[in-house]
Design a protein around this motif. Sequence first.
Motif, PDB file in Angstrom:
ATOM      1  N   GLN A  37     -12.388  -3.692 -11.561  1.00  0.00           N
ATOM      2  CA  GLN A  37     -12.649  -3.260 -10.314  1.00  0.00           C
ATOM      3  C   GLN A  37     -11.692  -3.652  -9.188  1.00  0.00           C
ATOM      4  OE1 GLN A  37     -14.208  -0.267 -10.370  1.00  0.00           O
ATOM      5  NE2 GLN A  37     -15.069  -0.507  -8.344  1.00  0.00           N
ATOM      6  N   PRO A  38     -11.565  -5.057  -9.025  1.00  0.00           N
ATOM      7  CA  PRO A  38     -10.466  -5.658  -8.029  1.00  0.00           C
ATOM      8  C   PRO A  38      -9.080  -5.193  -8.124  1.00  0.00           C
ATOM      9  CG  PRO A  38     -11.811  -7.338  -8.823  1.00  0.00           C
ATOM     10  CD  PRO A  38     -12.146  -6.106  -9.681  1.00  0.00           C
ATOM     11  N   GLN A  39      -8.811  -4.976  -9.470  1.00  0.00           N
ATOM     12  CA  GLN A  39      -7.282  -4.286  -9.551  1.00  0.00           C
ATOM     13  C   GLN A  39      -7.145  -3.113  -9.063  1.00  0.00           C
ATOM     14  OE1 GLN A  39      -6.751  -4.829 -13.936  1.00  0.00           O
ATOM     15  NE2 GLN A  39      -6.260  -7.156 -13.720  1.00  0.00           N
ATOM     16  N   LYS A  40      -8.158  -2.148  -9.205  1.00  0.00           N
ATOM     17  CA  LYS A  40      -8.087  -0.577  -8.587  1.00  0.00           C
ATOM     18  C   LYS A  40      -8.140  -0.981  -7.435  1.00  0.00           C
ATOM     19  CE  LYS A  40     -10.534   1.642 -12.503  1.00  0.00           C
ATOM     20  NZ  LYS A  40     -11.712   2.385 -12.766  1.00  0.00           N
ATOM     21  N   LYS A  41      -8.993  -1.571  -6.780  1.00  0.00           N
ATOM     22  CA  LYS A  41      -8.710  -1.650  -5.075  1.00  0.00           C
ATOM     23  C   LYS A  41      -7.523  -2.363  -4.823  1.00  0.00           C
ATOM     24  CE  LYS A  41     -13.663  -2.538  -4.594  1.00  0.00           C
ATOM     25  NZ  LYS A  41     -14.900  -3.426  -4.028  1.00  0.00           N
ATOM     26  N   GLU A  42      -6.981  -3.161  -5.335  1.00  0.00           N
ATOM     27  CA  GLU A  42      -5.563  -3.633  -4.695  1.00  0.00           C
ATOM     28  C   GLU A  42      -4.642  -2.498  -4.928  1.00  0.00           C
ATOM     29  OE1 GLU A  42      -2.652  -6.251  -3.422  1.00  0.00           O
ATOM     30  OE2 GLU A  42      -4.632  -6.226  -3.233  1.00  0.00           O
ATOM     31  N   ARG A  43      -4.527  -1.821  -6.166  1.00  0.00           N
ATOM     32  CA  ARG A  43      -3.634  -0.752  -6.485  1.00  0.00           C
ATOM     33  C   ARG A  43      -3.840   0.262  -5.275  1.00  0.00           C
ATOM     34  NH1 ARG A  43      -5.063   1.671 -11.024  1.00  0.00           N
ATOM     35  NH2 ARG A  43      -5.068  -0.362 -12.101  1.00  0.00           N
ATOM     36  N   LYS A  44      -4.849   0.539  -4.879  1.00  0.00           N
ATOM     37  CA  LYS A  44      -5.277   1.654  -3.972  1.00  0.00           C
ATOM     38  C   LYS A  44      -4.652   1.195  -2.362  1.00  0.00           C
ATOM     39  CE  LYS A  44      -9.120   4.165  -5.772  1.00  0.00           C
ATOM     40  NZ  LYS A  44     -10.378   4.704  -5.743  1.00  0.00           N
ATOM     41  N   ARG A  45      -4.971  -0.286  -2.061  1.00  0.00           N
ATOM     42  CA  ARG A  45      -4.471  -0.622  -1.062  1.00  0.00           C
ATOM     43  C   ARG A  45      -2.962  -0.635  -0.895  1.00  0.00           C
ATOM     44  NH1 ARG A  45      -2.160  -4.987   1.215  1.00  0.00           N
ATOM     45  NH2 ARG A  45      -1.928  -6.038  -0.957  1.00  0.00           N
ATOM     46  N   VAL A  46      -2.082  -1.275  -2.083  1.00  0.00           N
ATOM     47  CA  VAL A  46      -0.812  -1.104  -1.932  1.00  0.00           C
ATOM     48  C   VAL A  46      -0.287   0.270  -1.718  1.00  0.00           C
ATOM     49  CG1 VAL A  46       1.275  -1.624  -3.561  1.00  0.00           C
ATOM     50  CG2 VAL A  46      -0.561  -3.250  -3.199  1.00  0.00           C
ATOM     51  N   GLU A  47      -0.892   1.202  -2.600  1.00  0.00           N
ATOM     52  CA  GLU A  47      -0.698   2.661  -2.575  1.00  0.00           C
ATOM     53  C   GLU A  47      -0.594   3.337  -1.200  1.00  0.00           C
ATOM     54  OE1 GLU A  47      -2.407   4.871  -5.454  1.00  0.00           O
ATOM     55  OE2 GLU A  47      -1.174   3.834  -7.218  1.00  0.00           O
ATOM     56  N   ALA A  48      -1.520   2.879  -0.516  1.00  0.00           N
ATOM     57  CA  ALA A  48      -1.735   3.453   0.842  1.00  0.00           C
ATOM     58  C   ALA A  48      -0.819   2.635   2.026  1.00  0.00           C
ATOM     59  CB  ALA A  48      -3.364   3.059   1.243  1.00  0.00           C
ATOM     60  N   MET A  49      -0.678   1.485   1.696  1.00  0.00           N
ATOM     61  CA  MET A  49       0.286   0.669   2.465  1.00  0.00           C
ATOM     62  C   MET A  49       1.686   1.239   2.348  1.00  0.00           C
ATOM     63  SD  MET A  49       1.471  -3.395   2.060  1.00  0.00           S
ATOM     64  CE  MET A  49       2.405  -2.987   0.622  1.00  0.00           C
ATOM     65  N   LEU A  50       2.251   1.605   1.238  1.00  0.00           N
ATOM     66  CA  LEU A  50       3.525   2.238   0.936  1.00  0.00           C
ATOM     67  C   LEU A  50       3.706   3.621   1.387  1.00  0.00           C
ATOM     68  CD1 LEU A  50       4.477   0.605  -2.529  1.00  0.00           C
ATOM     69  CD2 LEU A  50       5.129  -0.205  -0.207  1.00  0.00           C
ATOM     70  N   SER A  51       2.536   4.255   1.191  1.00  0.00           N
ATOM     71  CA  SER A  51       2.581   5.633   1.665  1.00  0.00           C
ATOM     72  C   SER A  51       2.872   5.589   3.047  1.00  0.00           C
ATOM     73  CB  SER A  51       1.204   6.656   1.193  1.00  0.00           C
ATOM     74  OG  SER A  51       0.182   6.003   1.747  1.00  0.00           O
ATOM     75  N   ASP A  52       2.197   4.826   3.999  1.00  0.00           N
ATOM     76  CA  ASP A  52       2.164   4.821   5.533  1.00  0.00           C
ATOM     77  C   ASP A  52       3.479   4.034   6.144  1.00  0.00           C
ATOM     78  OD1 ASP A  52      -0.300   5.959   5.656  1.00  0.00           O
ATOM     79  OD2 ASP A  52      -1.284   4.181   5.785  1.00  0.00           O
ATOM     80  N   LEU A  53       4.524   3.814   5.184  1.00  0.00           N
ATOM     81  CA  LEU A  53       5.409   3.039   5.359  1.00  0.00           C
ATOM     82  C   LEU A  53       6.378   4.041   6.308  1.00  0.00           C
ATOM     83  CD1 LEU A  53       7.140   0.364   5.020  1.00  0.00           C
ATOM     84  CD2 LEU A  53       8.310   1.427   3.164  1.00  0.00           C
ATOM     85  N   ALA A  54       6.934   3.383   7.429  1.00  0.00           N
ATOM     86  CA  ALA A  54       7.922   4.285   8.371  1.00  0.00           C
ATOM     87  C   ALA A  54       8.959   3.470   8.820  1.00  0.00           C
ATOM     88  CB  ALA A  54       6.785   4.577   9.606  1.00  0.00           C
ATOM     89  N   ILE A  55       9.963   4.397   9.237  1.00  0.00           N
ATOM     90  CA  ILE A  55      11.222   3.583   9.722  1.00  0.00           C
ATOM     91  C   ILE A  55      10.673   2.652  11.106  1.00  0.00           C
ATOM     92  CG2 ILE A  55      13.437   4.228  10.562  1.00  0.00           C
ATOM     93  CD1 ILE A  55      13.725   6.557   8.846  1.00  0.00           C
ATOM     94  N   GLY A  56      11.236   1.587  11.146  1.00  0.00           N
ATOM     95  CA  GLY A  56      10.936   0.673  12.162  1.00  0.00           C
ATOM     96  C   GLY A  56      10.106  -0.456  11.762  1.00  0.00           C
ATOM     97  N   ASP A  57       9.345  -0.160  10.587  1.00  0.00           N
ATOM     98  CA  ASP A  57       8.298  -1.406  10.447  1.00  0.00           C
ATOM     99  C   ASP A  57       8.875  -2.445   9.869  1.00  0.00           C
ATOM    100  OD1 ASP A  57       6.351   0.546  10.766  1.00  0.00           O
ATOM    101  OD2 ASP A  57       5.969   1.084   8.547  1.00  0.00           O
ATOM    102  N   SER A  58       8.258  -3.443  10.249  1.00  0.00           N
ATOM    103  CA  SER A  58       8.686  -4.977   9.654  1.00  0.00           C
ATOM    104  C   SER A  58       8.050  -5.223   8.183  1.00  0.00           C
ATOM    105  CB  SER A  58       8.237  -6.130  10.655  1.00  0.00           C
ATOM    106  OG  SER A  58       9.025  -5.744  11.880  1.00  0.00           O
ATOM    107  N   VAL A  59       8.753  -5.492   7.365  1.00  0.00           N
ATOM    108  CA  VAL A  59       8.139  -5.880   5.944  1.00  0.00           C
ATOM    109  C   VAL A  59       8.699  -7.209   5.476  1.00  0.00           C
ATOM    110  CG1 VAL A  59       8.382  -3.318   5.312  1.00  0.00           C
ATOM    111  CG2 VAL A  59      10.283  -4.789   4.788  1.00  0.00           C
ATOM    112  N   LEU A  60       7.713  -7.655   4.613  1.00  0.00           N
ATOM    113  CA  LEU A  60       8.020  -8.784   3.664  1.00  0.00           C
ATOM    114  C   LEU A  60       8.208  -8.421   2.199  1.00  0.00           C
ATOM    115  CD1 LEU A  60       7.803 -12.123   3.384  1.00  0.00           C
ATOM    116  CD2 LEU A  60       5.557 -11.660   3.208  1.00  0.00           C
TER     117      LEU A  60
END
Length: 107
Positions: A37-60
Motif C-alpha cells: 500500500q505505501p509503495q502504491k501511494k508513493e508511486r501515484k504521488r510521484v506520477e502526479a508530481m511529474l505529470s504536473d511538471l511545467a517549464i519554470g518549475d524549480s526542481v530537486l
Amino acid sequence: MGILIEAATGNQGYFSGGLVLVLYVVIIAVFFLVMSQPQKKERKRVEAMLSDLAIGDSVLTTSGFYGMVIDINDEQDTVIVEFGSDRHCRIPMAKSAIAQVEKPDAE
C-alpha cells in the motif's frame, strides 16, 4: 507434547496441519497487502508530481542538485534543467531523476 496430542486425536492432526497452512497463507497475503500500500501511494504521488511538471518549475534532482526546468520532451520523458547561479549549465535528464518540484510563486 504436540506429537502425543496428535497421536491421541488421530485424524484431527491432519486437519490442524491444513488449518495452519491456510493460516500461514492468510498471514502472508495480509503482510503483502500492508507492505504494498505505501509503495502504491508513493508511486501515484510521484506520477502526479511529474505529470504536473511545467517549464519554470524549480526542481530537486535525485542526486541533490537544484535547478529550473527550461524544456520538457514528453515523447522521450526527458527534461532540460538549468543549473548554477549564472544559469549557463543546461543538462538533459530523465523525468524520473526529479525528486521534488516547487512551483514558482504567482505574484
